[in-house]
Write an enzyme that holds these catalytic residues in place. Sequence first.
Site: not given
Length: 290
Positions: A2-3, A69, A111, A130, A280
């Site tokens: 998600p951005e 964000k 999760h 994660r 990145r």
Amino acid sequence: MPELPEVELVVRDLVKELNHERIERVEISDVVIASKLEGKEAIVKTLDVPTFIREMEGMQIESITRRSKYIYMTLTKNGETYLLASHLGMTGAWFVGNSLDDVTEEKFRRHIHAVFALDDGRLLIYSDIRRFGELRLLKEEADYPPLLQMAPEPFDEGAEDYFIARVSEPKWLEKPIKQAIMDGTVISGCGNIYATEALFKQKIHPKRACRRISEQRKRALFQEIVAILNESIERGGSSISDYRNVNGESGTMQNVHQMYNKKVCPECGSATKQIQIQNRTSTYCPQCQK
DNA sequence: TACACGCCCCGGTAGC
DNA sequence: TGCTACCGGGGCGTG
């Protein structure tokens, strides 16, 4: 992952679903509890789990907004106001349902790390595959200084001038433009995907030093980023791996990505290249982007 | 003091 | 089939 557009869509969905509910009970997953007991900062930041649960229970949800964000939930309890700042990390997702089974995708259901039981019987659920996301309960924004250092919202008046001013500072002059536009203190909410797309559309090499880009091009780049963020919101976001909205649905923006993770340039047909900038991966076209 | 770098929070997945 | 290496948003500690 998600951005800004994905976070914006989550917030819009949560606003539709939630209306001043009170949080009756809070449950945190065993894995998070175990990590916290080992001294790790897993999802629940700063506070220990029992304190987080005790503080959150009884909170009334007053409003939900987005800042960069982050999802900001304004909460009240006993006449005091609090802020729950939630970052989705790479794989975080919020769901609202009557039971955990309403999280229909197994990888998200497996999760679930925080469950907030609301006074209307529904559950507000945070899942994070994660565990890179965060739930940060604060008295106010200033209690977590990085929140105050974020650049203005890209859609706000003045954000473009702020961007120009920032990248003209000595510390940025020799640095790659991509590093600058992915820095939340320069532009809010532009992550790797949208940075890659915007640089491709503006034909700018991701490693080009800020100093070597004219102000006119920098302004065009900023406007490109804003346009792409808006387009993505309209398309329901990019679902590269694990983004889902509150109803578990994917977006379609990934279908119009032109450069992110592409092997071939859609403009000239050349093979794209990948380089590392600040650890990145950056994909670009060596022919089109100079 | 300021910056560069690596670490850390992790599981899914690509590649072998 | 099963193992390993890699990936990454973003803060933070270290040198």
